[in-house]
Write an enzyme that holds these catalytic residues in place. Sequence first.
Site, PDB file in Angstrom:
ATOM      1  CE  LYS A  81      -3.969   1.846   2.640  1.00  0.00           C
ATOM      2  NZ  LYS A  81      -4.860   1.598   3.800  1.00  0.00           N
ATOM      3  CB  SER A 126      -8.122   0.615   5.766  1.00  0.00           C
ATOM      4  OG  SER A 126      -8.696   1.877   5.939  1.00  0.00           O
ATOM      5  CB  SER A 134      -7.996   3.666   3.062  1.00  0.00           C
ATOM      6  OG  SER A 134      -7.127   3.008   3.956  1.00  0.00           O
TER       7      SER A 134
END
Lengths: 443, 90, 434
Positions: C35, C134, C110
Amino acid sequence: MKIGLEVHVQLPTRSKMFCSCPTEGDAEPNTRICPVCMGFPGSKPSLNGEALKLGLKLAKMLECSIPDTTWFSRKIYFYPDLAKNFQITQQETPVGLGGVYMLGDKPIRITRIHLEEDPGKIKRTSDGSSLIDYNRSGIPLAEIVTEPDISSPAEARKFLASLLADIRHTIDLEPDSERSVRCDCNISVGKERCEVKNVTGLKNVERALTFEVVRQTKILRAGGKIERETRHFDEERKVTTSARKKEFEADYGYINEPDLGTYHIARMASEIENKETPMEMAVRFENDYGMTAKAARQIISTDIRLAGFFEDLAAATDTETAKCLVSGVVSSNWKGFEPTKGSLDDIISMVRRFKEGKITDVECNMRVRCIMTGDEDTCRICSEDLDKIVGRALDENPSVIADYAANEKAANRIIGAVMKETGGTYSSAEIVSAVRRLITERL
Amino acid sequence: MDRETVIRVARSAHLELTEEEIELYRRDLEEILDYFRVLDDAPSSDDLLVNPVEVTDVLRSDEPHMEIPADTLLEDVNTYERYVRGPRVQ
Amino acid sequence: MIDLSKLPAINERYRMFSEITSEASADAEFAFSAKDNLTAVGFRARAGSAILEGYEPVFDAACVEKMRSAGGFLVGKTNMDEFGFGSFSVNSAYGVPRNPYDAERSCGGSSGGAACAAAVMDGHVALGVSTGGSIACPASFCGVYGMAPTYGRVSKHGLIDYGNSMDKVGILSGDAKDLGRYLPVISGEDRRDPTSCNHPPLAKKFRKLKSVALVRSETSAGVDAAIRAAEEELRSMSVDVEAVSMDTLRYALPAYYVLASAEGSTNIARYCGLRYGRQDGDLSMKFDDYFTSMRSQYLGEETKRRVILGTFTRMSGFRDKYYAKALGVRNAIISEYKKIFERFDAVLTPTMPFISPRFDEISGMSALESYRADVLSVPPNLSGLPHVSMPCGYSEGMPVGMMLTADHWNDDMLLSAAEDWQDRFTAIPPEVSL
């Protein structure tokens, strides 16, 4: 008049508070930096155990109560030298709360002592922008906050000097310029107080406070009102000026620092053996040596090393002799004297000779003064007898003079002979200097 | 939640908002804070006030050490003679 | 040999990466992604934010470092909501990832890019980060497995902070076995992150999950049907399933949003146009004005919202009512979980109350409505509890996820449960044609 101080002291650790960057070394800007003290995204702080330990030592020295658990907080304010735009400090659980510091007979209450990180340093440029050096960013600081118990600028200075001496003694802080003390000074002549921020050095603290006393008194006499505000001290002009009203409100919005966790400091503190505090030492002197409280504090507040020497002398001779010597000739010559193991031993052996009846008290005092001051006239008078012995030895070995000119080691023959003859009456330092001096005279 | 509070809070967070943003955030915050009121009656305790699991007594030894050379760190930084260039402070 | 030649085309279509490797192939044991809020040398780390444009970290995040030394090849950085602020990955300065089951729908957030990569790319392991859901949310929306371990299990060194008391690095993959394969790789004490130290290690032999407490919740009919079917399936796997109620759960969402935005607003303070990222402002400005102009220009709408909200909840006069209260409420919620774990190995809920919404639905949501989407995924995150989201059915052709939450440090039970579930559940992969 009420004065309270917030004293910032850099702690003598080798690495920074939350990262391993060295605290000393390259003076070039931004050489001792890493992602942590530069606040780079992704970096995490980790606490230097030594910083915590030193903080606890000071908390104990100040007789603070130490909470079971402590943690750190984030104090948020925006400034270019503050790498994360928040400072890791202690808000709710400082390492020490509610202590006291005895300034002579007068107790100065200590509100709290907490640990925090130092920001970097800013240089202003001519074109208006700034230049930032983050070498200082993350150096550990202890902040000691007093109650408004100080009653004059002079007393504030005296308090700081005394406090710093004790701090140095407790955490082995070297007196040097880089680790200078910084103070925020709160002062009120009337009801409202002003804070003079970030004053560096003892002299400036006294100056800034004196300026404020005059300024506030004038306003009050003229029937004016003191406005509660933050002020700056201008070192060159020696005046305080109002810090421009903040466009941005100082709401630090503290939160707990979740990157570090908590620390069981009461347990850690119980394992720390502090050196005896000056206050504890004074009490012991009263009990063990039958001193008056005043005399004990007098010796200890002069210099903690003087107190230590007194104990050595008392052990080597006796209490009464030590009291007499230390409160007399030793105390009066202490200022300017740089005590070393050798010089202190010389004084002790001199006092021993007096005790053994080899020299008179007058001579003893004179010789002690000679050792402490190195004052030539005193030394000459002291050395008269010794000079005679050395002179005789030189008369018996005239070749030494010529040999000495070629090699100074030739003096050793005379030194040895004199030592043998005097059998410890004089210290080796005395003999060496007398022999050298007399040979040089005859060259 | 009124306009002035939104402006004041944003200012303290160093954000300048347009008129539309002020109105947008005012409305949003009002709705969100209204919802937060459910917390007033929530049970509470002081067991852990920093992390959701215990993180205790993690200390580093006082050994100076630099893993990344300072010069590497400064490569992408706007500098002048090794100083980080910053805005006006006076 | 890992063939990376299709990567640009895949990314063109799904926009799951904010940056991809320039190599066409790699000689490595496996491919993984990180990420974009995890630092990796050789890649930018922008965490979905325009203010971090230009930040090229000089150190690897601990998890990236460990994956690399285990033989992994980092193919790229996955797209995300700016700093993790969002549930649909629409708050990124670097494009919006598209759901592989329906390009008009969100990947969740996210870690939306991570879930998308896990769903679309065979044998791909995606490192994600969860603060309030997330990992679970996008795993659910993209039909993959997503594991967020116990808080402190995996070092956060190199993680760009959102809410430090809740941030966790975890794993997303189309294959449940990858969770058990790679969580041990990235776990363990790291002196560079104190929160990872002095904890019980991950059990080497994963314990079986024997009982779950089912907490019923308000969901869409499609989600409800999938969960009921999963309940029956679990029973047939001889797992005891018993419905329970947890009264404190309704406080989790507000407590989470208070803490996360309070902590988040302090983390965002450092982004001011100095030292890294965007540094191109006018330095002759007064520092307050300079910081304000850079932040106002480069921080996104949702980031500003949370910074304002977070600054408010920790301001003097409001701090006790919001921030301090939320810390206490978190303890009450943890206590209720602990009571449940005296009787059950895990808590079962749907991961999300609905299937992935369409982008036009998302743009019509108010801030609070989108926060409310996290109502089920927030409680374990707030409490630092390990949780795994697993695909458990489909509704309108979109995946539905269920979430198991275990007690602190019982991550191993979830890993074995995910593997067992995968043996029983037939996933329908998205149609990917290039």
